[in-house]
Design an enzyme around this catalytic site. Structure first.
Site, short mmCIF file in Angstrom:
data_model
loop_
_atom_site.label_atom_id
_atom_site.label_comp_id
_atom_site.label_asym_id
_atom_site.label_seq_id
_atom_site.Cartn_x
_atom_site.Cartn_y
_atom_site.Cartn_z
N ASP A 151 0.96 -1.19 0.20
CA ASP A 151 0.02 -0.11 0.03
C ASP A 151 0.57 1.15 -0.01
OD1 ASP A 151 -2.25 1.60 0.76
OD2 ASP A 151 -3.06 0.46 1.48
N THR A 170 -6.83 3.23 -2.60
CA THR A 170 -6.75 2.08 -2.30
C THR A 170 -8.06 0.99 -2.61
OG1 THR A 170 -5.23 3.10 -0.38
CG2 THR A 170 -6.30 0.37 -0.18
N ASN A 178 -12.80 5.32 -2.43
CA ASN A 178 -12.84 4.31 -0.73
C ASN A 178 -13.93 4.40 0.61
OD1 ASN A 178 -9.78 3.35 -1.06
ND2 ASN A 178 -9.65 4.99 0.00
N ASP A 185 -10.07 -4.58 5.29
CA ASP A 185 -10.93 -4.90 4.56
C ASP A 185 -10.98 -5.33 2.79
OD1 ASP A 185 -11.87 -2.23 4.37
OD2 ASP A 185 -12.84 -2.77 5.85
N ASP A 193 1.42 2.61 4.19
CA ASP A 193 0.17 3.26 4.25
C ASP A 193 -0.03 4.27 5.49
OD1 ASP A 193 -1.60 4.55 1.38
OD2 ASP A 193 -3.14 4.67 3.55
N ASP A 204 -0.92 -0.53 -4.33
CA ASP A 204 -2.52 -0.36 -4.83
C ASP A 204 -2.28 1.69 -5.66
OD1 ASP A 204 -1.37 0.93 -2.55
OD2 ASP A 204 -3.71 0.45 -1.67
N HIS A 205 -1.54 1.79 -5.53
CA HIS A 205 -1.13 4.03 -5.79
C HIS A 205 0.25 4.15 -5.32
CE1 HIS A 205 -2.04 4.85 -1.86
NE2 HIS A 205 -3.50 4.57 -1.42
N HIS A 209 -2.63 10.84 -1.54
CA HIS A 209 -2.30 10.39 -3.15
C HIS A 209 -3.37 10.52 -3.82
CE1 HIS A 209 -4.43 7.33 -0.82
NE2 HIS A 209 -3.56 7.18 -0.18
#
Length: 537
Positions: free
Chosen positions: A31, A72, A93, A156, A297, A344-345, A477
């Site tokens: 992450d 994410t 998200n 999650d 993250d 994821d980024h 981000h």
């Protein structure tokens, strides 16, 4: 003799077929990982973690996200579906749904109950909001549901979305210290999960505290430990080593492990037990383990990309990955498993840090932006016409506009002109412009690929490069700029050639590439563009 040779031929074909897939596929998402971290921290990594993946596998140096927003949930969904939010429907998200007229969370599902903790908590989740199949779904289908799929993460969304609709299980971490799940996957947690939780293994990490893995002199790729660009973990007096995690835990809960590198360690601990107890990679049918390391993250958001804490988190993750690869060697066998690692980024630099070094930008207060645009509406139209504003989206209250007999097109134009007059705005696009996207405008194309007309706003804007809508410390981000889109992609293991590519690739190529490599059906939303470089032997 003829029948004998026919039998031998069939046996050969059968054996060849059995070897066409690995025993286990392991997808690793880190992450908020920037590709740049593999370069900046390389001299401090061991030979057996990230370096092993790069040395003995295939490295894509120029992998990018091809849509906005780079968050994410859409990131994990796009990696595994091979398509973008415009198709798979995970547009952020959490977001305000234009159709439902309410805030919604990416994996919320009121029809399910939590497993692993009492009452309502962090577990009423499922993949029902995901509108496309994943590579993990297609593996389940192609093996007639014999191949197992398990997702594991601190978050999650980091476990549920990769695991897909047909997963055996997805597990995520709760502030209670338990790995939990929901009744979407089963009536009760597997016994091995309950036993793992009962051991409270997270306390080992909390009791040891967080100090530097290596001597302080090693961390010369980061700025000073005590600096004005770092936030404070759980309101500590100063953001400096060492961190007394036990004191944080006693004042809070077991969630404190998330914001330390040990959250990654605990995920890896759990993943190894999952491999053992679920017998992943132990038979002739391919299984899939989707692991997402989230602590990178949390640390990045709070402490920023130039902090010693972030560097230490990656040095420790390198050790964790090395250990995990060794575990796979022993349990599944070298050459029998396929690993890919991506993010994821990525993430921006801290805006104040850049400003202090003479780049004329700043961080932006989201609440102030909202107040200003609502004031503009009231001053211009005599009423607040803004329904929702946030995450680069502007939603209008159509009922108010209709009641005042206003022309919606003229309202949009007025708001667009206002936003474009702000010195931090680069682009503003209306719904009509987004849906008419031709692909010629890079930023508009990214927005269109992340836009769902049934869920997103009436207008979307992009900040100028370097500006972030965030506090003065840490980072964030979400944009189309390369600091948010540029992530690593490493393939390693089963039938993966050694090599590297510097050609620009996009994140939606991963899932269809896996489908081609495994010789299974493409996820249903993907355009099917693949990374041919790793489809050889």
């Amino acid at each position: 003799m003829k029948y004998f040779f026919s039998f031998i031929s069939l046996l050969f074909i059968s054996n060849l077929s059995a070897q066409e897939r690995p025993k286990l596929v392991v997808g690793i998402v880190v992450d908020q990982m920037k590709m740049e971290y593999l370069y900046r921290f390389q001299n401090d990594f061991s030979d057996n973690g990230f370096k092993r993946l790069m040395r003995d596998g295939y490295t894509f140096h120029n992998m990018h996200y091809n849509y906005m927003p780079t968050y994410t949930a859409p990131g994990h969904a796009s990696i595994y579906t091979g398509t973008t939010p415009a198709i798979h429907g995970i547009v952020s998200n959490e977001w305000y749904s234009r159709t439902l007229k309410k805030e919604m969370y990416c994996t919320e599902d009121a029809s399910v109950a939590v497993l692993g903790e009492s009452g309502k908590g962090e577990g009423e989740m499922s993949p029902k909001n995901l509108q496309a199949t994943t590579i993990t779904d297609e593996l389940r289908l192609s093996t007639n549901f014999k191949g197992k799929v398990i997702g594991i993460s601190m978050k999650d969304r980091g476990s549920i979305l990769p695991a897909g609709h047909f997963a055996n299980w997805a597990f995520w971490y709760s502030k209670t210290g338990n790995f939990i799940s929901s009744t979407f996957y089963g009536d009760k947690l597997p016994d091995w999960v309950t036993e793992f939780n009962a051991r409270k293994g997270y306390m080992k990490y909390i009791n040891q505290g967080w100090n530097l893995l290596k001597p302080a002199a090693v961390y010369d790729e980061s700025i000073a430990d005590d600096n004005p660009y770092e936030g404070k973990l759980y309101k500590v007096e100063k953001p400096v080593f060492p961190y007394d995690l036990k004191a944080m835990y006693e004042k809070n809960d077991a969630g404190v492990i998330r914001v330390t590198p040990f959250g990654n360690d605990y995920v890896a601990d759990f993943a190894k037990v999952a491999i053992e107890k679920e017998a992943l990679g132990k038979d002739g049918v391919t299984d899939f383990l989707a692991v997402s390391f989230s602590s990178t993250d949390y640390v990045g958001h709070i402490l920023g990309p130039r902090s010693m804490e972030l560097q230490d988190t990656y040095l420790r993750l390198d050790v964790t990955i090395a250990d995990f690869l060794n575990y796979l060697d022993k349990t599944v066998g070298k050459g029998n498993y396929l690993v890919f690692l991506t993010a994821d980024h990525a993430g921006a630099e801290n805006a104040k840090f850049l400003k202090d070094n003479k780049y004329d930008i700043t961080n932006l207060d989201g609440k102030e932006l909202t107040r200003n645009i609502r004031k503009f509406s009231t001053d211009t139209f005599g009423e607040d016409l803004v329904s929702e504003f946030g995450s680069f989206n502007l939603y209008f209250d159509k009922d108010k506009i209709k009641a005042k007999n206003l022309d919606l097109t003229k309202v949009k134009q007025a708001f667009k002109e206002y936003l474009m007059s702000q010195n931090y705005i680069k682009r503003v696009y209306t719904e009509e412009e987004i849906l008419a996207n031709s692909g010629a405008d890079y930023h508009l194309d990214c927005i269109a690929k992340g836009y769902d007309a049934t869920q997103n706003g009436d207008m979307i804007f992009i900040l100028k490069a370097g500006y972030i809508e965030y506090g003065a410390t840490g980072t964030s981000h979400g944009t189309t700029w390369s600091y948010d889109t540029h992530v690593p992609l490493l393939f390693y293991g089963w039938k993966t050639p050694k090599g590297e590519s510097h050609d620009r690739k996009v994140i939606t190529e991963i899932a269809p590439t896996l489908a081609q490599k495994l010789k299974i059906t493409l996820p249903n939303g993907t355009e099917g563009q693949v990374l041919t470089e790793i489809l050889g032997q």
